[in-house]
Design a protein around this motif. Structure first.
Motif, PDB file in Angstrom:
ATOM      1  N   CYS A   1       9.639   8.991   7.040  1.00 17.16           N
ATOM      2  CA  CYS A   1      10.482   9.719   7.988  1.00 17.16           C
ATOM      3  C   CYS A   1       9.616  10.343   9.089  1.00 17.16           C
ATOM      4  CB  CYS A   1      11.262  10.786   7.219  1.00 17.16           C
ATOM      5  SG  CYS A   1      11.781  12.185   8.189  1.00 17.16           S
ATOM      6  N   PRO A   2       9.902  10.020  10.364  1.00 19.43           N
ATOM      7  CA  PRO A   2       9.086  10.553  11.463  1.00 19.43           C
ATOM      8  C   PRO A   2       9.069  12.084  11.513  1.00 19.43           C
ATOM      9  CG  PRO A   2      10.547   8.816  12.257  1.00 19.43           C
ATOM     10  CD  PRO A   2      10.945   9.105  10.850  1.00 19.43           C
ATOM     11  N   ALA A   3      10.197  12.713  11.206  1.00 19.77           N
ATOM     12  CA  ALA A   3      10.235  14.175  11.222  1.00 19.77           C
ATOM     13  C   ALA A   3       9.325  14.747  10.134  1.00 19.77           C
ATOM     14  CB  ALA A   3      11.669  14.667  11.033  1.00 19.77           C
ATOM     15  N   CYS A   4       9.270  14.046   8.965  1.00 24.80           N
ATOM     16  CA  CYS A   4       8.390  14.497   7.881  1.00 24.80           C
ATOM     17  C   CYS A   4       6.930  14.407   8.317  1.00 24.80           C
ATOM     18  CB  CYS A   4       8.610  13.665   6.624  1.00 24.80           C
ATOM     19  SG  CYS A   4      10.285  13.790   5.989  1.00 24.80           S
ATOM     20  N   ALA A   5       6.605  13.350   9.084  1.00 25.78           N
ATOM     21  CA  ALA A   5       5.231  13.209   9.573  1.00 25.78           C
ATOM     22  C   ALA A   5       4.908  14.346  10.544  1.00 25.78           C
ATOM     23  CB  ALA A   5       5.057  11.853  10.259  1.00 25.78           C
ATOM     24  N   ALA A   6       5.904  14.735  11.350  1.00 22.90           N
ATOM     25  CA  ALA A   6       5.692  15.845  12.283  1.00 22.90           C
ATOM     26  C   ALA A   6       5.491  17.152  11.512  1.00 22.90           C
ATOM     27  CB  ALA A   6       6.878  15.958  13.235  1.00 22.90           C
TER      28      ALA A   6
ATOM     29  N   LYS B   1      -3.035  10.303   4.259  1.00 27.59           N
ATOM     30  CA  LYS B   1      -3.225   9.001   4.901  1.00 27.59           C
ATOM     31  C   LYS B   1      -1.889   8.359   5.269  1.00 27.59           C
ATOM     32  CE  LYS B   1      -7.570   6.728   3.828  1.00 27.59           C
ATOM     33  NZ  LYS B   1      -7.956   6.812   5.222  1.00 27.59           N
ATOM     34  N   LEU B   2      -0.921   8.473   4.356  1.00 24.01           N
ATOM     35  CA  LEU B   2       0.385   7.850   4.603  1.00 24.01           C
ATOM     36  C   LEU B   2       1.071   8.481   5.813  1.00 24.01           C
ATOM     37  CD1 LEU B   2       1.669   7.487   0.928  1.00 24.01           C
ATOM     38  CD2 LEU B   2       1.026   5.631   2.478  1.00 24.01           C
ATOM     39  N   PHE B   3       1.021   9.802   5.874  1.00 19.28           N
ATOM     40  CA  PHE B   3       1.668  10.464   7.012  1.00 19.28           C
ATOM     41  C   PHE B   3       0.914  10.220   8.321  1.00 19.28           C
ATOM     42  CE2 PHE B   3       4.060  13.480   4.112  1.00 19.28           C
ATOM     43  CZ  PHE B   3       5.294  12.957   4.464  1.00 19.28           C
ATOM     44  N   GLU B   4      -0.413  10.255   8.239  1.00 18.19           N
ATOM     45  CA  GLU B   4      -1.190  10.098   9.469  1.00 18.19           C
ATOM     46  C   GLU B   4      -1.051   8.700  10.062  1.00 18.19           C
ATOM     47  OE1 GLU B   4      -5.073  11.447   8.293  1.00 18.19           O
ATOM     48  OE2 GLU B   4      -4.306  13.489   8.053  1.00 18.19           O
ATOM     49  N   ASN B   5      -0.824   7.706   9.202  1.00 19.14           N
ATOM     50  CA  ASN B   5      -0.732   6.322   9.689  1.00 19.14           C
ATOM     51  C   ASN B   5       0.673   5.749   9.557  1.00 19.14           C
ATOM     52  OD1 ASN B   5      -3.708   5.944  10.099  1.00 19.14           O
ATOM     53  ND2 ASN B   5      -3.676   6.462   7.925  1.00 19.14           N
ATOM     54  N   GLN B   6       1.662   6.636   9.558  1.00 25.02           N
ATOM     55  CA  GLN B   6       3.035   6.197   9.301  1.00 25.02           C
ATOM     56  C   GLN B   6       3.470   5.028  10.188  1.00 25.02           C
ATOM     57  OE1 GLN B   6       6.498   8.549  10.643  1.00 25.02           O
ATOM     58  NE2 GLN B   6       6.780   9.010   8.496  1.00 25.02           N
ATOM     59  N   THR B   7       3.152   5.112  11.482  1.00 26.46           N
ATOM     60  CA  THR B   7       3.632   4.076  12.404  1.00 26.46           C
ATOM     61  C   THR B   7       2.991   2.718  12.119  1.00 26.46           C
ATOM     62  OG1 THR B   7       1.989   4.885  13.960  1.00 26.46           O
ATOM     63  CG2 THR B   7       4.256   5.608  14.316  1.00 26.46           C
TER      64      THR B   7
ATOM     65  N   ILE C   1      -1.891  -2.931   3.364  1.00 25.99           N
ATOM     66  CA  ILE C   1      -2.376  -1.743   4.077  1.00 25.99           C
ATOM     67  C   ILE C   1      -2.651  -0.607   3.080  1.00 25.99           C
ATOM     68  CG2 ILE C   1      -1.765   0.012   5.803  1.00 25.99           C
ATOM     69  CD1 ILE C   1      -0.102  -2.174   7.220  1.00 25.99           C
ATOM     70  N   PHE C   2      -1.726  -0.435   2.116  1.00 22.98           N
ATOM     71  CA  PHE C   2      -1.896   0.636   1.123  1.00 22.98           C
ATOM     72  C   PHE C   2      -3.140   0.372   0.262  1.00 22.98           C
ATOM     73  CE2 PHE C   2       2.979   1.399   1.169  1.00 22.98           C
ATOM     74  CZ  PHE C   2       2.841   2.122   2.340  1.00 22.98           C
ATOM     75  N   ILE C   3      -3.376  -0.886  -0.048  1.00 22.44           N
ATOM     76  CA  ILE C   3      -4.564  -1.215  -0.844  1.00 22.44           C
ATOM     77  C   ILE C   3      -5.837  -0.889  -0.042  1.00 22.44           C
ATOM     78  CG2 ILE C   3      -5.850  -3.125  -1.938  1.00 22.44           C
ATOM     79  CD1 ILE C   3      -3.069  -4.310  -2.667  1.00 22.44           C
ATOM     80  N   ASP C   4      -5.772  -1.146   1.278  1.00 28.43           N
ATOM     81  CA  ASP C   4      -6.909  -0.768   2.137  1.00 28.43           C
ATOM     82  C   ASP C   4      -7.152   0.739   2.101  1.00 28.43           C
ATOM     83  OD1 ASP C   4      -7.532  -3.305   2.908  1.00 28.43           O
ATOM     84  OD2 ASP C   4      -6.400  -3.243   4.796  1.00 28.43           O
ATOM     85  N   TYR C   5      -6.054   1.505   2.143  1.00 28.45           N
ATOM     86  CA  TYR C   5      -6.200   2.969   2.079  1.00 28.45           C
ATOM     87  C   TYR C   5      -6.869   3.363   0.767  1.00 28.45           C
ATOM     88  CZ  TYR C   5      -2.832   3.228   5.945  1.00 28.45           C
ATOM     89  OH  TYR C   5      -2.174   3.087   7.131  1.00 28.45           O
ATOM     90  N   ALA C   6      -6.447   2.707  -0.326  1.00 22.37           N
ATOM     91  CA  ALA C   6      -7.016   3.010  -1.637  1.00 22.37           C
ATOM     92  C   ALA C   6      -8.516   2.729  -1.641  1.00 22.37           C
ATOM     93  CB  ALA C   6      -6.309   2.182  -2.709  1.00 22.37           C
ATOM     94  N   LYS C   7      -8.898   1.634  -0.975  1.00 23.26           N
ATOM     95  CA  LYS C   7     -10.332   1.308  -0.874  1.00 23.26           C
ATOM     96  C   LYS C   7     -11.060   2.411  -0.126  1.00 23.26           C
ATOM     97  CE  LYS C   7      -9.920  -3.709  -1.009  1.00 23.26           C
ATOM     98  NZ  LYS C   7      -9.577  -4.843  -0.147  1.00 23.26           N
ATOM     99  N   GLU C   8     -10.455   2.822   0.998  1.00 25.45           N
ATOM    100  CA  GLU C   8     -11.083   3.874   1.813  1.00 25.45           C
ATOM    101  C   GLU C   8     -11.234   5.168   1.022  1.00 25.45           C
ATOM    102  OE1 GLU C   8      -8.954   4.294   5.562  1.00 25.45           O
ATOM    103  OE2 GLU C   8      -8.866   2.105   5.681  1.00 25.45           O
ATOM    104  N   LEU C   9     -10.302   5.416   0.085  1.00 27.49           N
ATOM    105  CA  LEU C   9     -10.375   6.647  -0.709  1.00 27.49           C
ATOM    106  C   LEU C   9     -11.273   6.465  -1.932  1.00 27.49           C
ATOM    107  CD1 LEU C   9      -6.630   7.799  -0.605  1.00 27.49           C
ATOM    108  CD2 LEU C   9      -8.561   8.782   0.645  1.00 27.49           C
ATOM    109  N   GLY C  10     -11.838   5.283  -2.062  1.00 30.24           N
ATOM    110  CA  GLY C  10     -12.755   5.038  -3.175  1.00 30.24           C
ATOM    111  C   GLY C  10     -12.070   4.959  -4.527  1.00 30.24           C
ATOM    112  N   LEU C  11     -10.832   4.476  -4.558  1.00 38.05           N
ATOM    113  CA  LEU C  11     -10.104   4.380  -5.822  1.00 38.05           C
ATOM    114  C   LEU C  11     -10.459   3.080  -6.547  1.00 38.05           C
ATOM    115  CD1 LEU C  11      -6.558   5.510  -4.629  1.00 38.05           C
ATOM    116  CD2 LEU C  11      -8.306   6.907  -5.721  1.00 38.05           C
ATOM    117  N   ASN C  12     -10.181   3.065  -7.829  1.00 41.31           N
ATOM    118  CA  ASN C  12     -10.308   1.843  -8.606  1.00 41.31           C
ATOM    119  C   ASN C  12      -9.169   0.912  -8.192  1.00 41.31           C
ATOM    120  OD1 ASN C  12      -9.858  -0.122 -10.599  1.00 41.31           O
ATOM    121  ND2 ASN C  12     -10.850   1.138 -12.157  1.00 41.31           N
TER     122      ASN C  12
END
Lengths: 246, 158
Positions: free
Chosen positions: A95-100, A155-161, A172-183
């Motif tokens: 939701c864009p308003a939630c991101a705001a 990350k989800l809110f910052e890159n919502q668009t 894309i979500f898997i990439d975020y997980a990589k960036e966060l150093g997750l298994n």
């Protein structure tokens, strides 16, 4: 005085009378004009000011809805866990308003109330219109099971668009997980699991049952507030709650 | 058949006051609508998303701007011009004012068609207050066209 002279004077006065009558007429017209334009301008300015005022102050009254579920260990919490002031947000990653509001809440919690207020994030994915919201819930929960819910939430809110309604959202979500150093293996397993999807759908159903119909919805100590119109408004409302509870 | 009465003295047609009042009220509705959209944009907080009707993606879309100016601001000036022209005509009975109104209403109508097209095919979402503006500007266009053809008919009669 001759008769001719008298006639002359009477003509003059008649002329003067006519001129005066014309002048009076013109004056009347001018007054009428001024009143018409004055009223027009007043109505326009008044109405515009009224609308602006209504928009600006439309969000101050608090709304009472049914009680919300108690905060439990399964909730995602940040801030001061022992605080008597508890803010609960029902939000949707797509939701864009939630991101705001994410920006506003982040600033409030980072700069103002990090040690004074307990903040709880609850899912209310608007699955009817937001097609990738369910998967986003799964992604945040999958990151949460590895202790990084809030990092993924940010990350989800910052890159919502970028990911919203993107057919490649999963990658894309898997990439975020990589960036966060997750298994990644575990993350992907959780992302694709039935539980994540069910969690999203159940959260949606529970929110609807509570009577919520929009995101974000904020509760302070169990009482729903109208969404603050600015960072300052939100800060004042929280400060008021802190004063009331101390 | 003529809608407007022809005054006997100078052959110029007087547009009935009820007609002028109608235009003013419709223009005023459009004006308030535009002020609301502008106010929402500048002083209101983010517009929440609703369960079934979704979010106000239209008012938040990049198409809500023209050369960096919000369309709602242009709408304010459009409807304001309509109101002022009609009041000016009411006061002076100068036909040029109503001709300008007629021409302006064509621009408003064409703009509305484009905005509806954007909402239906590009943004794929509708916004209630934008539709309301389209309705008011279309009504103004119909009234403007009626007046325009009345004015032309009058010229031929002279």
């Amino acid at each position: 005085m001759t008769e001719e002279n008298i006639a002359d004077i009477s003509v003059k006065t008649k002329k003067e009378e006519k001129r005066e009558a014309d002048r009076a007429k013109a004056q009347k017209r001018m007054i009428k004009q001024a009143i018409l334009w004055g009223i027009t301008v007043l109505i326009i300015i008044g109405a515009a000011a009224g609308v602006v005022w209504a928009v600006k102050n439309g969000g101050t009254a608090s709304v009472t809805t049914g009680s919300i579920p108690e905060v439990t260990a399964s909730d995602w919490v940040r801030g001061n866990e022992n605080s008597t002031v508890v803010i609960v947000e029902y939000s949707d990653f797509q939701c864009p308003a939630c991101a705001a509001y994410y920006e506003v809440v982040k600033k409030l919690m980072d700069e103002d109330f990090g040690d004074k207020v307990k903040f709880v994030y609850r899912h209310f994915p608007l699955i009817e219109t937001h097609l990738t919201a369910t998967l986003a819930v799964s992604a945040s929960e999958a990151a949460g099971s590895q202790g990084k819910f809030w990092q993924m939430h940010d990350k989800l809110f910052e890159n919502q668009t970028t990911w919203a309604n993107n057919p490649k959202a999963r990658e894309i979500f898997i990439d975020y997980a990589k960036e966060l150093g997750l298994n990644i293996e575990e993350f992907t397993k959780n992302l694709d699991s039935k539980e994540g999807k069910e969690k999203a759908i159940n959260a949606y159903k529970a929110s609807i049952k509570m009577g919520l119909n929009s995101t974000p919805s904020f509760f302070i100590n169990g009482k729903k507030i109208q969404n603050p119109q600015s960072y300052e408004d939100f800060r004042n409302i929280i400060n008021q709650s802190i004063t009331d509870n101390s | 058949m003529k809608i407007f009465e022809t005054s006997s003295t100078n052959q110029s047609q007087i547009i009935p006051n009820i007609f002028l009042l109608g235009i003013t009220l419709i223009g005023f509705t459009g004006f308030l609508d535009s002020v609301y959209l502008t106010a929402k944009r500048f002083v209101g907080g983010p517009i929440p998303c609703f369960v079934f009707t979704g979010c106000d993606t239209v008012a938040q879309s990049p198409y809500a701007l023209l050369f960096g100016v919000p369309l709602s601001v242009i709408g304010i000036f459009y409807y304001l011009s309509v109101i002022l022209l009609v009041v000016f005509y009411f006061e002076t009975k100068q036909q040029i004012a109503m001709k300008m109104f007629s021409l302006l209403s064509v621009v408003g109508f064409l703009a509305s068609i484009y905005f509806i097209y954007l909402q239906a095919f590009v943004i794929k979402a509708f916004c209630f207050y934008c539709i309301l503006s389209a309705v008011t500007s279309t009504t103004l266009f119909i009234l403007g066209a009626t007046i325009w053809f009345q004015c032309l008919q009058n010229k031929e009669a002279e």
